[in-house]
Design a protein around this motif. Structure first.
Motif, PDB file in Angstrom:
ATOM      1  N   CYS A  63       0.853  -1.208   0.000  1.00 37.58           N
ATOM      2  CA  CYS A  63       0.000   0.000   0.000  1.00 37.58           C
ATOM      3  C   CYS A  63       0.875   1.238   0.000  1.00 37.58           C
ATOM      4  CB  CYS A  63      -0.894   0.000   1.248  1.00 37.58           C
ATOM      5  SG  CYS A  63      -1.844   1.528   1.434  1.00 37.58           S
ATOM      6  N   ALA A  93       7.758   6.403   5.810  1.00 36.71           N
ATOM      7  CA  ALA A  93       8.333   7.734   5.618  1.00 36.71           C
ATOM      8  C   ALA A  93       9.115   7.799   4.320  1.00 36.71           C
ATOM      9  CB  ALA A  93       9.265   8.079   6.780  1.00 36.71           C
ATOM     10  N   GLY A 152       7.806  10.226  14.454  1.00 34.95           N
ATOM     11  CA  GLY A 152       8.305  11.548  14.096  1.00 34.95           C
ATOM     12  C   GLY A 152       9.821  11.476  13.975  1.00 34.95           C
ATOM     13  N   ARG A 203      21.122   1.684   5.952  1.00 35.54           N
ATOM     14  CA  ARG A 203      21.942   2.805   5.474  1.00 35.54           C
ATOM     15  C   ARG A 203      23.241   2.930   6.279  1.00 35.54           C
ATOM     16  NH1 ARG A 203      16.731   4.462   5.291  1.00 35.54           N
ATOM     17  NH2 ARG A 203      16.776   5.606   7.244  1.00 35.54           N
TER      18      ARG A 203
HETATM   19  N1  LIG Z   1      16.504   5.956  10.536  1.00 31.92           N
HETATM   20  C1  LIG Z   1      16.640   6.952  11.394  1.00 31.92           C
HETATM   21  O1  LIG Z   1      17.751   7.244  11.876  1.00 31.92           O
HETATM   22  C2  LIG Z   1      15.424   7.745  11.824  1.00 31.92           C
HETATM   23  C3  LIG Z   1      15.613   8.837  12.673  1.00 31.92           C
HETATM   24  C4  LIG Z   1      14.504   9.557  13.091  1.00 31.92           C
HETATM   25  C5  LIG Z   1      13.239   9.192  12.689  1.00 31.92           C
HETATM   26  N2  LIG Z   1      13.073   8.127  11.862  1.00 31.92           N
HETATM   27  C6  LIG Z   1      11.703   7.767  11.471  1.00 31.92           C
HETATM   28  O2  LIG Z   1      11.434   6.448  11.903  1.00 31.92           O
HETATM   29  C7  LIG Z   1      10.633   5.775  10.922  1.00 31.92           C
HETATM   30  C8  LIG Z   1      11.374   4.538  10.408  1.00 31.92           C
HETATM   31  O3  LIG Z   1      12.629   4.972   9.915  1.00 31.92           O
HETATM   32  P1  LIG Z   1      13.518   4.046   8.981  1.00 31.92           P
HETATM   33  O4  LIG Z   1      14.828   4.704   8.852  1.00 31.92           O
HETATM   34  O5  LIG Z   1      13.410   2.642   9.400  1.00 31.92           O
HETATM   35  O6  LIG Z   1      12.720   4.214   7.600  1.00 31.92           O
HETATM   36  P2  LIG Z   1      13.229   3.771   6.133  1.00 31.92           P
HETATM   37  O7  LIG Z   1      14.379   2.861   6.231  1.00 31.92           O
HETATM   38  O8  LIG Z   1      13.389   5.000   5.317  1.00 31.92           O
HETATM   39  O9  LIG Z   1      11.978   2.949   5.610  1.00 31.92           O
HETATM   40  C9  LIG Z   1      10.836   3.644   5.268  1.00 31.92           C
HETATM   41  C10 LIG Z   1       9.672   2.701   5.241  1.00 31.92           C
HETATM   42  O10 LIG Z   1       8.525   3.435   4.803  1.00 31.92           O
HETATM   43  C11 LIG Z   1       8.002   2.790   3.662  1.00 31.92           C
HETATM   44  N3  LIG Z   1       7.436   3.764   2.747  1.00 31.92           N
HETATM   45  C12 LIG Z   1       8.053   4.793   2.108  1.00 31.92           C
HETATM   46  N4  LIG Z   1       7.176   5.416   1.307  1.00 31.92           N
HETATM   47  C13 LIG Z   1       5.993   4.772   1.442  1.00 31.92           C
HETATM   48  C14 LIG Z   1       4.711   4.931   0.865  1.00 31.92           C
HETATM   49  N5  LIG Z   1       4.466   5.877  -0.048  1.00 31.92           N
HETATM   50  N6  LIG Z   1       3.722   4.066   1.239  1.00 31.92           N
HETATM   51  C15 LIG Z   1       3.970   3.092   2.146  1.00 31.92           C
HETATM   52  N7  LIG Z   1       5.154   2.880   2.714  1.00 31.92           N
HETATM   53  C16 LIG Z   1       6.162   3.720   2.361  1.00 31.92           C
HETATM   54  C17 LIG Z   1       9.167   2.050   3.022  1.00 31.92           C
HETATM   55  O11 LIG Z   1       8.656   1.031   2.199  1.00 31.92           O
HETATM   56  P3  LIG Z   1       9.446   0.561   0.854  1.00 31.92           P
HETATM   57  O12 LIG Z   1      10.344  -0.536   1.303  1.00 31.92           O
HETATM   58  O13 LIG Z   1       8.385   0.141  -0.065  1.00 31.92           O
HETATM   59  O14 LIG Z   1      10.216   1.754   0.362  1.00 31.92           O
HETATM   60  C18 LIG Z   1       9.887   1.555   4.257  1.00 31.92           C
HETATM   61  O15 LIG Z   1       9.266   0.420   4.781  1.00 31.92           O
HETATM   62  C19 LIG Z   1      10.366   6.803   9.826  1.00 31.92           C
HETATM   63  O16 LIG Z   1       9.150   7.452  10.074  1.00 31.92           O
HETATM   64  C20 LIG Z   1      11.523   7.761   9.969  1.00 31.92           C
HETATM   65  O17 LIG Z   1      11.246   9.034   9.467  1.00 31.92           O
HETATM   66  C21 LIG Z   1      14.133   7.405  11.412  1.00 31.92           C
END
Ligand SMILES: NC(=O)c1ccc[n+]([C@@H]2O[C@H](COP(=O)([O-])OP(=O)(O)OC[C@H]3O[C@@H](n4cnc5c(N)ncnc54)[C@H](OP(=O)(O)O)[C@@H]3O)[C@@H](O)[C@H]2O)c1
Length: 267
Positions: A63, A93, A152, A203
Protein backbone atom coordinates in the motif's frame (compact mmCIF):
# COMPACT_ATOMS: atom_id res chain seq x y z
CA UNK A 1 0.09 -13.38 28.83
CA UNK A 2 1.66 -11.57 25.88
CA UNK A 3 1.24 -7.78 25.83
CA UNK A 4 -0.91 -7.50 22.69
CA UNK A 5 -2.83 -10.78 22.73
CA UNK A 6 -6.11 -10.33 20.84
CA UNK A 7 -5.19 -6.92 19.40
CA UNK A 8 -5.21 -6.09 15.69
CA UNK A 9 -2.35 -3.82 14.62
CA UNK A 10 -1.43 -2.05 11.36
CA UNK A 11 2.20 -0.99 10.78
CA UNK A 12 2.79 1.15 7.69
CA UNK A 13 6.28 0.75 6.25
CA UNK A 14 6.43 -2.44 8.32
CA UNK A 15 8.48 -4.27 5.71
CA UNK A 16 12.03 -3.12 6.43
CA UNK A 17 14.44 -1.38 8.80
CA UNK A 18 12.65 0.04 11.87
CA UNK A 19 9.19 -0.92 10.62
CA UNK A 20 10.05 -4.60 10.31
CA UNK A 21 11.17 -4.62 13.97
CA UNK A 22 7.89 -2.97 14.99
CA UNK A 23 5.97 -5.64 13.04
CA UNK A 24 8.11 -8.37 14.60
CA UNK A 25 7.55 -7.11 18.16
CA UNK A 26 3.76 -6.87 17.85
CA UNK A 27 3.53 -10.37 16.32
CA UNK A 28 5.75 -11.86 19.05
CA UNK A 29 3.59 -10.10 21.65
CA UNK A 30 0.47 -11.86 20.38
CA UNK A 31 -1.14 -9.34 18.01
CA UNK A 32 -2.64 -10.05 14.61
CA UNK A 33 -0.55 -7.69 12.50
CA UNK A 34 -1.04 -6.13 9.08
CA UNK A 35 1.97 -4.48 7.51
CA UNK A 36 2.62 -2.71 4.22
CA UNK A 37 5.51 -1.52 2.12
CA UNK A 38 4.94 0.93 -0.70
CA UNK A 39 5.14 -1.65 -3.54
CA UNK A 40 4.30 -5.34 -4.05
CA UNK A 41 8.03 -6.11 -4.42
CA UNK A 42 9.22 -4.34 -1.26
CA UNK A 43 6.30 -5.74 0.75
CA UNK A 44 7.00 -9.31 -0.45
CA UNK A 45 10.68 -8.91 0.45
CA UNK A 46 9.75 -7.87 4.00
CA UNK A 47 7.30 -10.74 4.25
CA UNK A 48 10.05 -13.19 3.22
CA UNK A 49 12.43 -11.84 5.86
CA UNK A 50 9.82 -12.14 8.62
CA UNK A 51 8.77 -15.67 7.52
CA UNK A 52 12.45 -16.68 7.53
CA UNK A 53 12.64 -15.48 11.15
CA UNK A 54 9.70 -17.79 11.94
CA UNK A 55 7.33 -14.88 12.56
CA UNK A 56 3.79 -16.22 12.11
CA UNK A 57 0.57 -14.31 12.38
CA UNK A 58 0.81 -11.32 10.06
CA UNK A 59 -0.57 -10.26 6.71
CA UNK A 60 1.47 -8.31 4.19
CA UNK A 61 -0.52 -5.96 1.93
CA UNK A 62 1.27 -3.56 -0.43
CA UNK A 63 0.00 0.00 0.00
CA UNK A 64 1.34 3.37 -1.05
CA UNK A 65 -0.02 5.42 1.84
CA UNK A 66 -0.09 8.58 -0.28
CA UNK A 67 -2.67 6.96 -2.61
CA UNK A 68 -6.23 7.08 -1.22
CA UNK A 69 -7.43 4.15 -3.36
CA UNK A 70 -4.61 1.90 -2.10
CA UNK A 71 -5.32 2.94 1.51
CA UNK A 72 -8.97 2.05 0.99
CA UNK A 73 -7.98 -1.37 -0.37
CA UNK A 74 -5.69 -1.98 2.63
CA UNK A 75 -8.61 -1.34 4.99
CA UNK A 76 -10.84 -3.66 2.91
CA UNK A 77 -8.31 -6.44 3.52
CA UNK A 78 -8.20 -5.70 7.27
CA UNK A 79 -12.02 -5.67 7.36
CA UNK A 80 -12.19 -9.02 5.61
CA UNK A 81 -9.47 -10.77 7.61
CA UNK A 82 -9.82 -9.23 11.08
CA UNK A 83 -12.99 -7.14 11.12
CA UNK A 84 -11.45 -4.62 13.54
CA UNK A 85 -8.34 -2.57 14.29
CA UNK A 86 -6.96 -1.61 17.69
CA UNK A 87 -3.59 0.01 17.01
CA UNK A 88 -2.23 1.97 14.05
CA UNK A 89 1.50 2.68 13.75
CA UNK A 90 2.23 5.39 11.15
CA UNK A 91 5.86 4.49 10.49
CA UNK A 92 6.11 4.86 6.67
CA UNK A 93 8.33 7.73 5.62
CA UNK A 94 9.98 9.31 2.63
CA UNK A 95 13.45 10.32 3.86
CA UNK A 96 13.82 13.08 1.29
CA UNK A 97 17.43 12.09 0.65
CA UNK A 98 19.46 13.38 -2.26
CA UNK A 99 17.48 16.58 -2.85
CA UNK A 100 20.47 18.83 -2.30
CA UNK A 101 20.01 22.12 -0.47
CA UNK A 102 16.91 24.30 -0.30
CA UNK A 103 18.08 26.30 -3.34
CA UNK A 104 18.26 23.21 -5.58
CA UNK A 105 15.35 21.02 -4.54
CA UNK A 106 12.26 20.93 -6.73
CA UNK A 107 8.64 21.48 -5.78
CA UNK A 108 7.91 17.91 -6.87
CA UNK A 109 10.54 16.55 -4.42
CA UNK A 110 9.08 18.62 -1.60
CA UNK A 111 5.56 17.41 -2.40
CA UNK A 112 6.64 13.74 -2.60
CA UNK A 113 7.91 13.94 0.98
CA UNK A 114 4.80 15.73 2.26
CA UNK A 115 2.50 13.30 0.43
CA UNK A 116 3.93 10.30 2.29
CA UNK A 117 4.88 11.75 5.66
CA UNK A 118 1.97 14.15 6.21
CA UNK A 119 -0.90 13.30 3.85
CA UNK A 120 -0.14 9.55 4.09
CA UNK A 121 -0.13 9.50 7.90
CA UNK A 122 -3.28 11.61 7.97
CA UNK A 123 -5.31 9.59 5.52
CA UNK A 124 -4.37 6.23 7.06
CA UNK A 125 -5.37 7.63 10.48
CA UNK A 126 -8.66 8.97 9.11
CA UNK A 127 -9.46 5.60 7.52
CA UNK A 128 -8.59 3.76 10.77
CA UNK A 129 -11.00 6.03 12.66
CA UNK A 130 -13.87 5.95 10.17
CA UNK A 131 -13.61 2.31 9.16
CA UNK A 132 -12.94 0.82 12.61
CA UNK A 133 -12.23 2.85 15.76
CA UNK A 134 -15.45 4.90 15.72
CA UNK A 135 -17.58 1.76 15.30
CA UNK A 136 -15.91 -0.30 18.04
CA UNK A 137 -16.77 -0.79 21.71
CA UNK A 138 -14.22 0.84 24.03
CA UNK A 139 -11.47 -1.27 25.58
CA UNK A 140 -12.68 -1.95 29.18
CA UNK A 141 -9.26 -1.12 30.69
CA UNK A 142 -8.60 2.15 28.86
CA UNK A 143 -12.15 3.15 27.88
CA UNK A 144 -10.57 3.91 24.46
CA UNK A 145 -11.57 2.61 21.03
CA UNK A 146 -8.28 2.90 19.23
CA UNK A 147 -4.66 4.00 19.51
CA UNK A 148 -2.42 5.75 16.98
CA UNK A 149 1.37 6.07 17.21
CA UNK A 150 3.22 8.21 14.68
CA UNK A 151 6.95 8.01 14.01
CA UNK A 152 8.31 11.55 14.10
CA UNK A 153 11.95 12.51 14.44
CA UNK A 154 14.22 14.52 16.73
CA UNK A 155 15.02 16.54 13.56
CA UNK A 156 11.68 18.32 13.96
CA UNK A 157 13.24 20.33 16.80
CA UNK A 158 16.95 20.36 15.78
CA UNK A 159 17.36 20.36 12.02
CA UNK A 160 19.89 18.44 9.96
CA UNK A 161 21.51 19.81 6.80
CA UNK A 162 20.02 19.52 3.31
CA UNK A 163 16.86 17.79 4.55
CA UNK A 164 14.41 20.71 4.48
CA UNK A 165 11.47 18.65 3.21
CA UNK A 166 12.01 15.85 5.74
CA UNK A 167 12.58 18.12 8.77
CA UNK A 168 9.56 20.23 7.82
CA UNK A 169 7.38 17.14 7.42
CA UNK A 170 8.46 15.83 10.84
CA UNK A 171 7.63 19.22 12.39
CA UNK A 172 4.24 18.84 10.73
CA UNK A 173 3.83 15.43 12.35
CA UNK A 174 4.50 16.97 15.81
CA UNK A 175 1.72 19.48 15.16
CA UNK A 176 -0.61 16.89 13.61
CA UNK A 177 -0.20 14.61 16.65
CA UNK A 178 -1.18 17.43 19.01
CA UNK A 179 -4.08 18.48 16.81
CA UNK A 180 -5.43 14.95 16.27
CA UNK A 181 -5.03 14.22 19.95
CA UNK A 182 -7.30 17.15 20.87
CA UNK A 183 -9.99 16.27 18.37
CA UNK A 184 -9.88 12.48 18.64
CA UNK A 185 -9.19 12.09 22.38
CA UNK A 186 -12.78 12.92 23.38
CA UNK A 187 -13.95 10.34 20.82
CA UNK A 188 -11.87 7.62 22.53
CA UNK A 189 -8.89 7.64 20.18
CA UNK A 190 -5.47 8.20 21.73
CA UNK A 191 -2.72 9.70 19.51
CA UNK A 192 1.00 9.98 20.36
CA UNK A 193 4.40 10.01 18.69
CA UNK A 194 7.81 8.40 19.07
CA UNK A 195 10.57 10.77 17.92
CA UNK A 196 13.76 8.79 17.25
CA UNK A 197 17.27 10.09 16.73
CA UNK A 198 19.92 7.90 15.08
CA UNK A 199 18.61 4.38 14.33
CA UNK A 200 20.83 1.63 12.94
CA UNK A 201 19.33 0.78 9.51
CA UNK A 202 20.67 -0.71 6.27
CA UNK A 203 21.94 2.81 5.47
CA UNK A 204 24.51 2.36 8.28
CA UNK A 205 25.87 -0.90 6.79
CA UNK A 206 27.77 1.05 4.12
CA UNK A 207 29.21 3.71 6.45
CA UNK A 208 32.87 3.90 7.27
CA UNK A 209 33.61 2.84 10.88
CA UNK A 210 35.04 6.33 11.55
CA UNK A 211 31.70 7.90 10.66
CA UNK A 212 29.84 5.47 12.88
CA UNK A 213 32.24 6.26 15.75
CA UNK A 214 31.78 10.02 15.24
CA UNK A 215 27.99 9.63 15.28
CA UNK A 216 28.23 7.61 18.48
CA UNK A 217 30.34 10.38 20.06
CA UNK A 218 27.38 12.62 19.32
CA UNK A 219 25.20 10.41 21.55
CA UNK A 220 25.48 10.99 25.32
CA UNK A 221 24.42 7.33 25.72
CA UNK A 222 27.13 6.43 23.16
CA UNK A 223 24.97 4.30 20.88
CA UNK A 224 22.34 4.75 18.18
CA UNK A 225 18.98 2.99 18.66
CA UNK A 226 18.25 -0.40 17.18
CA UNK A 227 14.94 -0.89 15.41
CA UNK A 228 14.01 -2.97 18.45
CA UNK A 229 14.62 0.00 20.80
CA UNK A 230 12.18 2.09 18.76
CA UNK A 231 9.68 -0.78 18.60
CA UNK A 232 9.70 -0.97 22.42
CA UNK A 233 8.88 2.74 22.70
CA UNK A 234 6.07 2.37 20.15
CA UNK A 235 4.74 -0.66 22.04
CA UNK A 236 4.71 1.28 25.31
CA UNK A 237 2.70 4.17 23.83
CA UNK A 238 0.35 1.70 22.14
CA UNK A 239 -0.18 -0.31 25.33
CA UNK A 240 -2.84 0.02 28.00
CA UNK A 241 -0.04 1.13 30.37
CA UNK A 242 0.04 4.45 28.47
CA UNK A 243 -3.72 4.99 28.62
CA UNK A 244 -3.42 8.48 30.14
CA UNK A 245 -0.74 9.74 27.71
CA UNK A 246 -2.13 11.77 24.81
CA UNK A 247 -0.65 14.21 22.28
CA UNK A 248 2.83 13.38 23.60
CA UNK A 249 6.20 13.11 21.85
CA UNK A 250 8.50 10.43 23.31
CA UNK A 251 12.07 11.18 22.22
CA UNK A 252 14.30 8.10 21.82
CA UNK A 253 17.66 9.54 20.76
CA UNK A 254 20.37 8.39 23.19
CA UNK A 255 20.14 11.77 24.93
CA UNK A 256 21.15 13.79 21.83
CA UNK A 257 18.37 16.35 22.31
CA UNK A 258 19.63 17.11 25.82
CA UNK A 259 22.98 18.42 24.64
CA UNK A 260 23.98 21.76 23.17
CA UNK A 261 27.26 20.55 21.61
CA UNK A 262 28.75 17.07 21.14
CA UNK A 263 31.62 16.17 23.49
CA UNK A 264 34.49 16.92 21.08
CA UNK A 265 33.44 20.55 20.53
CA UNK A 266 32.15 21.27 24.06
CA UNK A 267 34.97 22.82 26.10
N1 LIG B 1 16.50 5.96 10.54
C1 LIG B 1 16.64 6.95 11.39
O1 LIG B 1 17.75 7.24 11.88
C2 LIG B 1 15.42 7.75 11.82
C3 LIG B 1 15.61 8.84 12.67
C4 LIG B 1 14.50 9.56 13.09
C5 LIG B 1 13.24 9.19 12.69
N2 LIG B 1 13.07 8.13 11.86
C6 LIG B 1 11.70 7.77 11.47
O2 LIG B 1 11.43 6.45 11.90
C7 LIG B 1 10.63 5.78 10.92
C8 LIG B 1 11.37 4.54 10.41
O3 LIG B 1 12.63 4.97 9.92
P1 LIG B 1 13.52 4.05 8.98
O4 LIG B 1 14.83 4.70 8.85
O5 LIG B 1 13.41 2.64 9.40
O6 LIG B 1 12.72 4.21 7.60
P2 LIG B 1 13.23 3.77 6.13
O7 LIG B 1 14.38 2.86 6.23
O8 LIG B 1 13.39 5.00 5.32
O9 LIG B 1 11.98 2.95 5.61
C9 LIG B 1 10.84 3.64 5.27
C10 LIG B 1 9.67 2.70 5.24
O10 LIG B 1 8.52 3.44 4.80
C11 LIG B 1 8.00 2.79 3.66
N3 LIG B 1 7.44 3.76 2.75
C12 LIG B 1 8.05 4.79 2.11
N4 LIG B 1 7.18 5.42 1.31
C13 LIG B 1 5.99 4.77 1.44
C14 LIG B 1 4.71 4.93 0.86
N5 LIG B 1 4.47 5.88 -0.05
N6 LIG B 1 3.72 4.07 1.24
C15 LIG B 1 3.97 3.09 2.15
N7 LIG B 1 5.15 2.88 2.71
C16 LIG B 1 6.16 3.72 2.36
C17 LIG B 1 9.17 2.05 3.02
O11 LIG B 1 8.66 1.03 2.20
P3 LIG B 1 9.45 0.56 0.85
O12 LIG B 1 10.34 -0.54 1.30
O13 LIG B 1 8.38 0.14 -0.06
O14 LIG B 1 10.22 1.75 0.36
C18 LIG B 1 9.89 1.55 4.26
O15 LIG B 1 9.27 0.42 4.78
C19 LIG B 1 10.37 6.80 9.83
O16 LIG B 1 9.15 7.45 10.07
C20 LIG B 1 11.52 7.76 9.97
O17 LIG B 1 11.25 9.03 9.47
C21 LIG B 1 14.13 7.40 11.41
Amino acid sequence: MRRFEGKVVLVTGGNRNTGIEITDLFVREGAQVFMCGSTPESTAKGEQILRARGIGDFTAVPCDVSDAAQVSHLFDVIAEKAGRLDILVNNAANQGLGHGGPLEMTTAQMLDVFKVNLLGGFQVTQAACNRFFMKQEPNPVTRQKGVVVFLGSNTSMRAIRNRTAYCTSKGGIDAMVRSLSLDLGPLGIRVNEVAPGYIYTERWDVLDEKIKARRRLNCPLRHEATGGDIAEAVAFLASDAARNIGGERLVVDAGCSAQHMPEDVDF
